[in-house]
Design a protein around this motif. Sequence first.
Motif, PDB file in Angstrom:
ATOM      1  N   VAL A 105      12.631  63.836 -30.746  1.00 26.93           N
ATOM      2  CA  VAL A 105      11.721  64.178 -29.648  1.00 26.93           C
ATOM      3  C   VAL A 105      12.200  63.563 -28.342  1.00 26.93           C
ATOM      4  CG1 VAL A 105       9.336  63.989 -28.818  1.00 26.93           C
ATOM      5  CG2 VAL A 105       9.779  64.222 -31.279  1.00 26.93           C
ATOM      6  N   PHE A 106      12.184  64.369 -27.285  1.00 24.62           N
ATOM      7  CA  PHE A 106      12.370  63.872 -25.925  1.00 24.62           C
ATOM      8  C   PHE A 106      11.011  63.887 -25.246  1.00 24.62           C
ATOM      9  CE2 PHE A 106      17.006  64.649 -24.295  1.00 24.62           C
ATOM     10  CZ  PHE A 106      17.474  63.684 -25.181  1.00 24.62           C
ATOM     11  N   ASP A 107      10.564  62.729 -24.767  1.00 23.73           N
ATOM     12  CA  ASP A 107       9.338  62.618 -23.991  1.00 23.73           C
ATOM     13  C   ASP A 107       9.768  62.490 -22.535  1.00 23.73           C
ATOM     14  OD1 ASP A 107       6.849  62.120 -22.938  1.00 23.73           O
ATOM     15  OD2 ASP A 107       6.511  60.246 -24.033  1.00 23.73           O
ATOM     16  N   VAL A 108       9.898  63.626 -21.867  1.00 19.62           N
ATOM     17  CA  VAL A 108      10.462  63.684 -20.519  1.00 19.62           C
ATOM     18  C   VAL A 108       9.363  63.406 -19.488  1.00 19.62           C
ATOM     19  CG1 VAL A 108      11.742  65.085 -18.870  1.00 19.62           C
ATOM     20  CG2 VAL A 108      12.140  65.384 -21.327  1.00 19.62           C
ATOM     21  N   GLY A 109       9.615  62.393 -18.662  1.00 15.91           N
ATOM     22  CA  GLY A 109       8.594  61.964 -17.714  1.00 15.91           C
ATOM     23  C   GLY A 109       7.514  61.163 -18.412  1.00 15.91           C
ATOM     24  N   GLY A 110       7.903  60.485 -19.481  1.00 13.57           N
ATOM     25  CA  GLY A 110       6.950  59.805 -20.364  1.00 13.57           C
ATOM     26  C   GLY A 110       6.366  58.508 -19.852  1.00 13.57           C
ATOM     27  N   ALA A 111       6.744  58.084 -18.654  1.00 12.48           N
ATOM     28  CA  ALA A 111       6.187  56.872 -18.029  1.00 12.48           C
ATOM     29  C   ALA A 111       6.324  55.666 -18.951  1.00 12.48           C
ATOM     30  CB  ALA A 111       4.757  57.105 -17.583  1.00 12.48           C
ATOM     31  N   GLU A 123      11.370  50.203 -18.224  1.00 16.47           N
ATOM     32  CA  GLU A 123      11.386  48.816 -18.700  1.00 16.47           C
ATOM     33  C   GLU A 123      10.125  48.492 -19.482  1.00 16.47           C
ATOM     34  OE1 GLU A 123      12.067  46.730 -15.020  1.00 16.47           O
ATOM     35  OE2 GLU A 123      14.261  46.827 -15.258  1.00 16.47           O
ATOM     36  N   ARG A 124       8.968  48.939 -18.994  1.00 16.48           N
ATOM     37  CA  ARG A 124       7.709  48.716 -19.722  1.00 16.48           C
ATOM     38  C   ARG A 124       7.712  49.457 -21.052  1.00 16.48           C
ATOM     39  NH1 ARG A 124       2.441  49.563 -16.392  1.00 16.48           N
ATOM     40  NH2 ARG A 124       1.601  48.847 -18.369  1.00 16.48           N
ATOM     41  N   ALA A 125       8.231  50.670 -21.059  1.00 16.75           N
ATOM     42  CA  ALA A 125       8.296  51.446 -22.298  1.00 16.75           C
ATOM     43  C   ALA A 125       9.217  50.779 -23.312  1.00 16.75           C
ATOM     44  CB  ALA A 125       8.761  52.870 -22.000  1.00 16.75           C
ATOM     45  N   ASN A 126      10.363  50.289 -22.855  1.00 18.58           N
ATOM     46  CA  ASN A 126      11.292  49.608 -23.762  1.00 18.58           C
ATOM     47  C   ASN A 126      10.687  48.344 -24.357  1.00 18.58           C
ATOM     48  OD1 ASN A 126      13.723  51.082 -24.162  1.00 18.58           O
ATOM     49  ND2 ASN A 126      14.298  50.670 -22.046  1.00 18.58           N
ATOM     50  N   ALA A 127       9.803  47.690 -23.626  1.00 21.84           N
ATOM     51  CA  ALA A 127       9.154  46.481 -24.124  1.00 21.84           C
ATOM     52  C   ALA A 127       8.213  46.780 -25.285  1.00 21.84           C
ATOM     53  CB  ALA A 127       8.390  45.788 -22.993  1.00 21.84           C
ATOM     54  N   VAL A 128       7.731  48.012 -25.363  1.00 12.35           N
ATOM     55  CA  VAL A 128       6.823  48.409 -26.441  1.00 12.35           C
ATOM     56  C   VAL A 128       7.541  48.406 -27.784  1.00 12.35           C
ATOM     57  CG1 VAL A 128       5.458  50.334 -27.352  1.00 12.35           C
ATOM     58  CG2 VAL A 128       5.360  49.772 -24.919  1.00 12.35           C
TER      59      VAL A 128
END
Length: 141
Positions: free
Chosen positions: A11-17, A43-48
């Motif tokens: 899955v690509f979540d494009v513009g996924g914030a 960066e916030r998404a990668n921290a998840v």
Amino acid sequence: MGAVIEPSSRVFDVGGATGVHSRWLAAEGHDVTLIDPVLAQVERANAVGGFSAVVGDARDLPAKDACIDVVLLLGPLYHLIDPEERMAALREAHRVLKPGGVLFAQGIGRLTAFTDAAIRGRFENLGADDPTSCEPASGRT
């Protein structure tokens, strides 16, 4: 969405914030890559954790042709104002999708915010008594 997506899809979540959709898709066992143009969001998404997140553009996705099972395009179509840019994002999503792949796309019209505010009565004292006048309407200063 979950009923349509095959198990273990790429899955690509494009513009996924920050990954609102990526989180639950990854938790369901999908291989998710979030793509967003804003470094702070990535960066916030990668921290998840649980999915990868990269800086990128909906009009130039980082994938070969026909290699993604599902593309979510739930933000770019209302951030891209120019119709040609919207079409470029849709063409790019189509390019990376495998035959039979699924695209979830959502757009918001230019007047959506105005219409919502008007319906909810969030405009106070619009206009003047005389719409051709630059003077305030009577009773207002």
